[in-house]
Design a protein around this motif. Sequence first.
Motif, mmCIF file in Angstrom:
data_model
loop_
_atom_site.group_PDB
_atom_site.id
_atom_site.type_symbol
_atom_site.label_atom_id
_atom_site.label_comp_id
_atom_site.label_asym_id
_atom_site.label_seq_id
_atom_site.Cartn_x
_atom_site.Cartn_y
_atom_site.Cartn_z
ATOM 1 N N GLN A 86 54.368 63.147 20.410
ATOM 2 C CA GLN A 86 55.292 62.195 19.799
ATOM 3 C C GLN A 86 54.573 61.118 19.004
ATOM 4 O OE1 GLN A 86 54.212 61.935 22.878
ATOM 5 N NE2 GLN A 86 53.691 59.772 23.083
ATOM 6 N N GLY A 87 53.270 61.007 19.222
ATOM 7 C CA GLY A 87 52.502 59.990 18.521
ATOM 8 C C GLY A 87 52.672 58.625 19.153
ATOM 9 N N THR A 88 51.850 57.684 18.704
ATOM 10 C CA THR A 88 51.948 56.303 19.175
ATOM 11 C C THR A 88 51.836 55.379 17.960
ATOM 12 O OG1 THR A 88 51.101 54.708 20.798
ATOM 13 C CG2 THR A 88 49.459 56.123 19.718
ATOM 14 N N GLN A 89 52.756 54.429 17.871
ATOM 15 C CA GLN A 89 52.840 53.555 16.707
ATOM 16 C C GLN A 89 51.811 52.433 16.800
ATOM 17 O OE1 GLN A 89 55.089 53.550 13.853
ATOM 18 N NE2 GLN A 89 53.580 52.015 13.203
ATOM 19 N N VAL A 90 51.056 52.277 15.748
ATOM 20 C CA VAL A 90 50.131 51.145 15.618
ATOM 21 C C VAL A 90 50.586 50.309 14.433
ATOM 22 C CG1 VAL A 90 47.775 50.443 15.078
ATOM 23 C CG2 VAL A 90 48.177 52.357 16.641
ATOM 24 N N THR A 91 50.860 49.038 14.681
ATOM 25 C CA THR A 91 51.281 48.133 13.628
ATOM 26 C C THR A 91 50.336 46.942 13.601
ATOM 27 O OG1 THR A 91 53.593 48.768 13.943
ATOM 28 C CG2 THR A 91 53.165 46.754 12.704
ATOM 29 N N VAL A 92 49.720 46.729 12.446
ATOM 30 C CA VAL A 92 48.769 45.638 12.284
ATOM 31 C C VAL A 92 49.384 44.604 11.350
ATOM 32 C CG1 VAL A 92 46.423 44.989 11.665
ATOM 33 C CG2 VAL A 92 46.881 47.272 12.585
ATOM 34 N N SER A 93 49.560 43.415 11.856
ATOM 35 C CA SER A 93 50.155 42.350 11.047
ATOM 36 C C SER A 93 49.057 41.525 10.397
ATOM 37 C CB SER A 93 51.036 41.455 11.911
ATOM 38 O OG SER A 93 50.273 40.811 12.904
ATOM 39 N N SER A 94 49.285 41.158 9.150
ATOM 40 C CA SER A 94 48.256 40.406 8.414
ATOM 41 C C SER A 94 48.557 38.920 8.431
ATOM 42 C CB SER A 94 48.174 40.910 6.983
ATOM 43 O OG SER A 94 49.429 40.854 6.367
ATOM 44 N N SER A 148 49.291 57.573 23.771
ATOM 45 C CA SER A 148 49.753 56.264 24.228
ATOM 46 C C SER A 148 48.759 55.193 23.808
ATOM 47 C CB SER A 148 49.923 56.248 25.750
ATOM 48 O OG SER A 148 48.682 56.474 26.392
ATOM 49 N N GLY A 149 49.157 53.943 23.977
ATOM 50 C CA GLY A 149 48.242 52.839 23.737
ATOM 51 C C GLY A 149 48.491 52.058 22.456
ATOM 52 N N GLY A 150 49.423 52.503 21.646
ATOM 53 C CA GLY A 150 49.713 51.793 20.417
ATOM 54 C C GLY A 150 50.420 50.476 20.677
ATOM 55 N N GLY A 151 50.637 49.731 19.614
ATOM 56 C CA GLY A 151 51.329 48.459 19.744
ATOM 57 C C GLY A 151 51.216 47.630 18.486
ATOM 58 N N LEU A 152 51.630 46.375 18.610
ATOM 59 C CA LEU A 152 51.553 45.417 17.514
ATOM 60 C C LEU A 152 50.355 44.516 17.750
ATOM 61 C CD1 LEU A 152 52.757 43.946 15.040
ATOM 62 C CD2 LEU A 152 54.169 42.633 16.652
ATOM 63 N N VAL A 153 49.507 44.403 16.752
ATOM 64 C CA VAL A 153 48.290 43.606 16.877
ATOM 65 C C VAL A 153 48.036 42.874 15.565
ATOM 66 C CG1 VAL A 153 46.806 45.523 16.196
ATOM 67 C CG2 VAL A 153 45.876 43.677 17.621
ATOM 68 N N GLN A 154 47.417 41.728 15.645
ATOM 69 C CA GLN A 154 47.064 40.987 14.436
ATOM 70 C C GLN A 154 45.835 41.608 13.776
ATOM 71 O OE1 GLN A 154 46.638 36.855 15.546
ATOM 72 N NE2 GLN A 154 48.767 36.439 14.979
ATOM 73 N N SER A 190 38.520 45.666 14.715
ATOM 74 C CA SER A 190 38.623 45.094 13.369
ATOM 75 C C SER A 190 39.760 45.730 12.584
ATOM 76 C CB SER A 190 37.298 45.265 12.614
ATOM 77 O OG SER A 190 36.236 44.661 13.315
ATOM 78 N N LEU A 191 40.901 45.810 13.215
ATOM 79 C CA LEU A 191 42.045 46.494 12.596
ATOM 80 C C LEU A 191 42.518 45.777 11.340
ATOM 81 C CD1 LEU A 191 43.867 47.535 15.851
ATOM 82 C CD2 LEU A 191 43.241 49.095 14.005
ATOM 83 N N LYS A 192 42.964 46.578 10.382
ATOM 84 C CA LYS A 192 43.456 46.086 9.105
ATOM 85 C C LYS A 192 44.911 46.531 8.930
ATOM 86 C CE LYS A 192 38.863 46.796 7.082
ATOM 87 N NZ LYS A 192 38.108 47.448 5.976
ATOM 88 N N SER A 193 45.610 45.870 8.030
ATOM 89 C CA SER A 193 47.016 46.223 7.802
ATOM 90 C C SER A 193 47.156 47.673 7.355
ATOM 91 C CB SER A 193 47.640 45.282 6.780
ATOM 92 O OG SER A 193 46.922 45.307 5.570
ATOM 93 N N GLU A 194 46.141 48.168 6.642
ATOM 94 C CA GLU A 194 46.211 49.557 6.160
ATOM 95 C C GLU A 194 46.003 50.582 7.269
ATOM 96 O OE1 GLU A 194 44.329 47.072 4.901
ATOM 97 O OE2 GLU A 194 42.382 47.844 4.183
ATOM 98 N N ASP A 195 45.690 50.133 8.473
ATOM 99 C CA ASP A 195 45.597 51.041 9.623
ATOM 100 C C ASP A 195 46.966 51.280 10.255
ATOM 101 O OD1 ASP A 195 42.569 49.337 10.517
ATOM 102 O OD2 ASP A 195 42.742 51.293 9.521
ATOM 103 N N THR A 196 47.971 50.554 9.798
ATOM 104 C CA THR A 196 49.322 50.733 10.333
ATOM 105 C C THR A 196 49.810 52.158 10.086
ATOM 106 O OG1 THR A 196 49.915 48.404 10.095
ATOM 107 C CG2 THR A 196 51.725 49.997 10.115
ATOM 108 N N ALA A 197 50.203 52.835 11.165
ATOM 109 C CA ALA A 197 50.618 54.235 11.082
ATOM 110 C C ALA A 197 51.028 54.706 12.464
ATOM 111 C CB ALA A 197 49.479 55.108 10.558
#
Length: 116
Positions: free
Chosen positions: A108-116, A7-13, A84-91
């Motif tokens: 089930q995994g947790t989605q991490v999406t990093v927007s640039s 758990s703990g994933g999400g959308l972050v800049q 210091s998340l980067k777009s390439e960390d999206t997974a």
Amino acid sequence: QVQLVESGGGLVQAGGSLRLSCVASGYIFRISAFGWYRQAPGKQRESVATITSIGSTNYLDSVKGRFTISRDNAKNTVYLQMNSLKSEDTAVYYCNKPGARDSDSWGQGTQVTVSS
């Protein structure tokens, strides 16, 4: 029966932070090593970080200095602090034992999406 719940994933800049958690059951947690993995779209799953039963850690070169893996044996939980998340960390991020294969049991995994 082993069970892994991430758990703990999400959308972050880009430049932001997230903290992932993984509760592991069915293991003798305190003597088990664990790791975080990730799988980006169209790519193979890769190991990101590992932690031994005594707290020794290892990291993928691309996340060194930005990610920190830790564990709380009292809570049967492994954490991944990602800064210091980067777009390439999206997974999709998963936890499991080090060296886990696709044929092993996974959460089930947790989605991490990093927007640039």
